[in-house]
Design a protein around this motif. Structure first.
Motif, PDB file in Angstrom:
ATOM      1  N   HIS A  69     -12.592   0.705  -5.132  1.00 27.39           N
ATOM      2  CA  HIS A  69     -13.312   0.310  -4.223  1.00 27.39           C
ATOM      3  C   HIS A  69     -13.832   1.188  -3.338  1.00 27.39           C
ATOM      4  N   ARG A  70     -14.054   2.602  -4.044  1.00 26.99           N
ATOM      5  CA  ARG A  70     -14.632   3.944  -3.573  1.00 26.99           C
ATOM      6  C   ARG A  70     -14.217   4.173  -1.911  1.00 26.99           C
ATOM      7  N   CYS A  71     -12.884   4.437  -1.818  1.00 25.90           N
ATOM      8  CA  CYS A  71     -12.402   4.858  -0.576  1.00 25.90           C
ATOM      9  C   CYS A  71     -13.374   6.344  -0.112  1.00 25.90           C
ATOM     10  N   PRO A  72     -13.766   6.033   1.258  1.00 24.14           N
ATOM     11  CA  PRO A  72     -14.558   7.338   1.721  1.00 24.14           C
ATOM     12  C   PRO A  72     -13.629   8.481   1.787  1.00 24.14           C
ATOM     13  N   GLU A  73     -12.441   8.370   1.864  1.00 25.08           N
ATOM     14  CA  GLU A  73     -11.395   9.546   2.120  1.00 25.08           C
ATOM     15  C   GLU A  73     -11.087  10.167   0.813  1.00 25.08           C
ATOM     16  N   HIS A  74     -11.046   9.395  -0.436  1.00 22.44           N
ATOM     17  CA  HIS A  74     -10.029   9.620  -1.425  1.00 22.44           C
ATOM     18  C   HIS A  74     -11.077   9.498  -2.796  1.00 22.44           C
ATOM     19  N   PHE A  75     -12.074   8.974  -3.095  1.00 21.50           N
ATOM     20  CA  PHE A  75     -12.731   8.585  -4.286  1.00 21.50           C
ATOM     21  C   PHE A  75     -13.261  10.025  -4.721  1.00 21.50           C
ATOM     22  N   LYS A  76     -12.922  10.069  -6.083  1.00 17.71           N
ATOM     23  CA  LYS A  76     -13.451  11.147  -6.828  1.00 17.71           C
ATOM     24  C   LYS A  76     -14.229  10.344  -7.949  1.00 17.71           C
ATOM     25  N   LYS A  77     -15.514  10.923  -7.985  1.00 21.14           N
ATOM     26  CA  LYS A  77     -16.310  10.333  -8.886  1.00 21.14           C
ATOM     27  C   LYS A  77     -16.069  10.792 -10.369  1.00 21.14           C
ATOM     28  N   PRO A  78     -15.921  10.221 -11.290  1.00 22.94           N
ATOM     29  CA  PRO A  78     -15.751  10.324 -12.547  1.00 22.94           C
ATOM     30  C   PRO A  78     -16.577  11.409 -13.079  1.00 22.94           C
ATOM     31  N   LYS A  79     -16.282  12.409 -13.938  1.00 21.61           N
ATOM     32  CA  LYS A  79     -17.287  13.389 -14.489  1.00 21.61           C
ATOM     33  C   LYS A  79     -17.804  12.986 -15.690  1.00 21.61           C
ATOM     34  N   SER A  80     -17.119  12.022 -16.484  1.00 21.40           N
ATOM     35  CA  SER A  80     -17.524  11.538 -17.749  1.00 21.40           C
ATOM     36  C   SER A  80     -18.143  10.101 -17.846  1.00 21.40           C
ATOM     37  N   ASN A  81     -18.999   9.676 -18.575  1.00 21.86           N
ATOM     38  CA  ASN A  81     -19.483   8.417 -18.655  1.00 21.86           C
ATOM     39  C   ASN A  81     -19.953   8.035 -17.302  1.00 21.86           C
ATOM     40  N   THR A  82     -20.653   8.723 -16.629  1.00 22.50           N
ATOM     41  CA  THR A  82     -21.172   8.395 -15.278  1.00 22.50           C
ATOM     42  C   THR A  82     -21.957   7.187 -15.543  1.00 22.50           C
ATOM     43  N   LEU A 111      -8.535  -8.818   6.857  1.00 22.92           N
ATOM     44  CA  LEU A 111      -8.174  -7.353   6.689  1.00 22.92           C
ATOM     45  C   LEU A 111      -8.201  -6.579   5.495  1.00 22.92           C
ATOM     46  N   ARG A 112      -8.611  -5.377   5.470  1.00 25.05           N
ATOM     47  CA  ARG A 112      -8.439  -4.694   4.280  1.00 25.05           C
ATOM     48  C   ARG A 112      -7.640  -3.622   4.579  1.00 25.05           C
ATOM     49  N   VAL A 113      -6.858  -3.465   3.521  1.00 23.68           N
ATOM     50  CA  VAL A 113      -5.956  -2.361   3.520  1.00 23.68           C
ATOM     51  C   VAL A 113      -6.143  -1.328   2.440  1.00 23.68           C
ATOM     52  N   TRP A 114      -6.226   0.020   2.426  1.00 27.20           N
ATOM     53  CA  TRP A 114      -6.417   0.968   1.656  1.00 27.20           C
ATOM     54  C   TRP A 114      -5.206   1.310   0.972  1.00 27.20           C
ATOM     55  N   GLU A 115      -5.386   1.838  -0.508  1.00 23.59           N
ATOM     56  CA  GLU A 115      -4.287   2.297  -1.106  1.00 23.59           C
ATOM     57  C   GLU A 115      -3.393   3.574  -0.252  1.00 23.59           C
ATOM     58  N   HIS A 116      -4.245   4.430   0.266  1.00 24.55           N
ATOM     59  CA  HIS A 116      -3.665   5.684   0.673  1.00 24.55           C
ATOM     60  C   HIS A 116      -2.932   5.301   1.808  1.00 24.55           C
ATOM     61  N   ASP A 117      -3.206   4.153   2.608  1.00 18.71           N
ATOM     62  CA  ASP A 117      -2.261   3.828   3.831  1.00 18.71           C
ATOM     63  C   ASP A 117      -0.889   3.406   3.381  1.00 18.71           C
ATOM     64  N   TYR A 118      -0.967   2.530   2.295  1.00 17.39           N
ATOM     65  CA  TYR A 118       0.297   2.282   1.523  1.00 17.39           C
ATOM     66  C   TYR A 118       1.136   3.443   1.160  1.00 17.39           C
ATOM     67  N   LYS A 119       0.369   4.303   0.498  1.00 14.37           N
ATOM     68  CA  LYS A 119       1.124   5.285  -0.051  1.00 14.37           C
ATOM     69  C   LYS A 119       1.465   6.472   0.913  1.00 14.37           C
ATOM     70  N   ARG A 120       0.948   6.682   1.937  1.00 13.58           N
ATOM     71  CA  ARG A 120       1.172   7.373   3.058  1.00 13.58           C
ATOM     72  C   ARG A 120       2.674   7.008   3.800  1.00 13.58           C
ATOM     73  N   GLU A 121       2.381   5.662   4.305  1.00  9.10           N
ATOM     74  CA  GLU A 121       3.681   5.081   4.934  1.00  9.10           C
ATOM     75  C   GLU A 121       3.735   3.457   4.647  1.00  9.10           C
ATOM     76  N   LEU A 122       4.280   3.154   3.798  1.00 11.64           N
ATOM     77  CA  LEU A 122       4.640   1.748   3.455  1.00 11.64           C
ATOM     78  C   LEU A 122       5.003   0.958   4.584  1.00 11.64           C
ATOM     79  N   ASN A 123       6.153   1.389   5.246  1.00 15.21           N
ATOM     80  CA  ASN A 123       6.524   0.620   6.486  1.00 15.21           C
ATOM     81  C   ASN A 123       5.618   0.284   7.753  1.00 15.21           C
TER      82      ASN A 123
END
Length: 138
Positions: A69-82, A111-123
């Motif tokens: 979902h192209r997180c503005p904080e963590h998305f890393k553009k693939p280098k191959s097969n762009t 409500l949209r929840v990012w994966e990094h929120d879950y990974k940082r602090e599940l509770n």
């Protein structure tokens, strides 16, 4: 970096990626369920097939991964097969915008929840979602 897999191997790899009942979704839903919150998962009859939905109160929650979902904080553009990845990710982002607009237009609580929120602090993420559900289900 080039792809080390053959097209057949890559295809098999991509098919194994789950879109529902992911580890993130399972852990969050299990925690919410144990708090006494009742909901449906991956409701096919609703646009975007929300991860969590309570139709009675018009509540939908999407659990978005940082890559797909192209997180503005963590998305890393693939280098191959762009040529393949750029339009695919862009279509996901456009679809997310359209789905969000649909629910807002139709007076749903979204409500949209990012994966990094879950990974940082599940509770904290579970508490945030539970609070969202409780405040919009009255």
């Amino acid at each position: 970096m080039t792809d080390n897999l053959t097209p057949e191997q890559r295809n098999k790899n991509m098919k194994a990626i789950k879109s529902s009942h992911t580890k993130m979704e399972d852990q969050i839903c299990r925690a919410l369920w144990s708090m006494g919150l009742r909901f449906r998962r991956n409701v096919k009859g609703l646009p975007g097939k929300p991860d969590i939905a309570i139709k009675k109160y018009k509540i939908v929650i999407f659990l978005d991964s940082c890559f797909w979902h192209r997180c503005p904080e963590h998305f890393k553009k693939p280098k191959s097969n762009t040529a393949y990845w750029e339009p695919k990710i862009e279509n996901n982002v456009i679809r997310d915008i359209n789905i969000t607009q649909y629910y807002i237009t139709n007076n749903w609580h979204i409500l949209r929840v990012w994966e990094h929120d879950y990974k940082r602090e599940l509770n904290n993420t579970v508490i945030k979602i539970a609070y969202f559900i409780k405040t919009h289900s009255q």
